[in-house]
Design a protein around this motif. Structure first.
Motif, PDB file in Angstrom:
ATOM      1  N   SER A 147      42.054  11.736-133.636  1.00  0.00           N
ATOM      2  CA  SER A 147      42.985  11.369-132.570  1.00  0.00           C
ATOM      3  C   SER A 147      42.391  11.695-131.198  1.00  0.00           C
ATOM      4  CB  SER A 147      44.305  12.109-132.765  1.00  0.00           C
ATOM      5  OG  SER A 147      45.180  11.837-131.704  1.00  0.00           O
TER       6      SER A 147
ATOM      7  N   LEU B   8      39.787   7.907-141.604  1.00  0.00           N
ATOM      8  CA  LEU B   8      39.682   9.195-142.289  1.00  0.00           C
ATOM      9  C   LEU B   8      39.417   8.994-143.781  1.00  0.00           C
ATOM     10  CD1 LEU B   8      42.564  11.160-140.543  1.00  0.00           C
ATOM     11  CD2 LEU B   8      40.106  11.578-140.315  1.00  0.00           C
TER      12      LEU B   8
ATOM     13  N   LYS C 223      43.558   1.597-139.069  1.00  0.00           N
ATOM     14  CA  LYS C 223      44.317   2.664-138.416  1.00  0.00           C
ATOM     15  C   LYS C 223      43.466   3.929-138.539  1.00  0.00           C
ATOM     16  CE  LYS C 223      48.933   0.946-139.315  1.00  0.00           C
ATOM     17  NZ  LYS C 223      48.909  -0.208-140.189  1.00  0.00           N
ATOM     18  N   GLN C 224      43.857   4.962-137.796  1.00  0.00           N
ATOM     19  CA  GLN C 224      43.098   6.210-137.858  1.00  0.00           C
ATOM     20  C   GLN C 224      43.044   6.751-139.282  1.00  0.00           C
ATOM     21  OE1 GLN C 224      44.136   9.125-134.870  1.00  0.00           O
ATOM     22  NE2 GLN C 224      44.315   7.561-133.294  1.00  0.00           N
ATOM     23  N   VAL C 225      44.149   6.637-140.010  1.00  0.00           N
ATOM     24  CA  VAL C 225      44.188   7.135-141.392  1.00  0.00           C
ATOM     25  C   VAL C 225      43.183   6.387-142.264  1.00  0.00           C
ATOM     26  CG1 VAL C 225      46.098   5.651-142.146  1.00  0.00           C
ATOM     27  CG2 VAL C 225      45.722   7.850-143.259  1.00  0.00           C
TER      28      VAL C 225
ATOM     29  N   ASN D 270      39.500  15.964-139.467  1.00  0.00           N
ATOM     30  CA  ASN D 270      40.935  15.832-139.685  1.00  0.00           C
ATOM     31  C   ASN D 270      41.588  14.876-138.694  1.00  0.00           C
ATOM     32  OD1 ASN D 270      41.514  17.350-137.286  1.00  0.00           O
ATOM     33  ND2 ASN D 270      41.125  19.229-138.430  1.00  0.00           N
ATOM     34  N   ARG D 271      42.872  14.657-138.871  1.00  0.00           N
ATOM     35  CA  ARG D 271      43.623  13.713-138.025  1.00  0.00           C
ATOM     36  C   ARG D 271      43.533  14.089-136.556  1.00  0.00           C
ATOM     37  NH1 ARG D 271      49.086  13.996-141.130  1.00  0.00           N
ATOM     38  NH2 ARG D 271      49.406  15.258-139.315  1.00  0.00           N
ATOM     39  N   ASN D 272      43.636  15.375-136.274  1.00  0.00           N
ATOM     40  CA  ASN D 272      43.595  15.834-134.893  1.00  0.00           C
ATOM     41  C   ASN D 272      42.240  15.519-134.245  1.00  0.00           C
ATOM     42  OD1 ASN D 272      44.773  17.195-132.627  1.00  0.00           O
ATOM     43  ND2 ASN D 272      43.447  18.934-133.088  1.00  0.00           N
TER      44      ASN D 272
END
Length: 84
Positions: free
Chosen positions: A45, A25, A20-22, A40-42
């Motif tokens: 994404s 990261l 997953k994206q997390v 960061n998450r943004n």
């Protein structure tokens, strides 16, 4: 020759490695600290959704974290694995 996009390559890795994206990261965190870069998450994404292409530094961080060639991550027709 470019045959894909960074977005498609990130999605491909996420699917094949069940990430997953997390997770990406988390994998990138030590490289971000080492290179004093914020990812960061943004940011991630937008890369995954194809809205923004990562700059050279963040592309390097993602390549390190995922253990893939930056050129492959950019969508070029090169081997996925980093050359030693």
């Amino acid at each position: 020759m470019k045959i894909s996009s960074t977005s498609e390559r990130l999605l491909q890795i996420m699917q094949s490695r069940n990430l997953k994206q997390v997770d990406i990261l988390r994998l990138a965190e030590p490289y971000c600290k080492k290179n004093n870069v914020k990812l960061n998450r943004n940011d991630l994404s937008q890369y995954v959704n194809g809205k923004v292409e990562p700059g050279q530094t963040k592309l390097y961080i993602l390549g390190q974290a995922l253990n893939v060639s930056e050129a492959w991550l950019m969508g070029f027709d090169v081997p996925m694995n980093k050359s030693k």
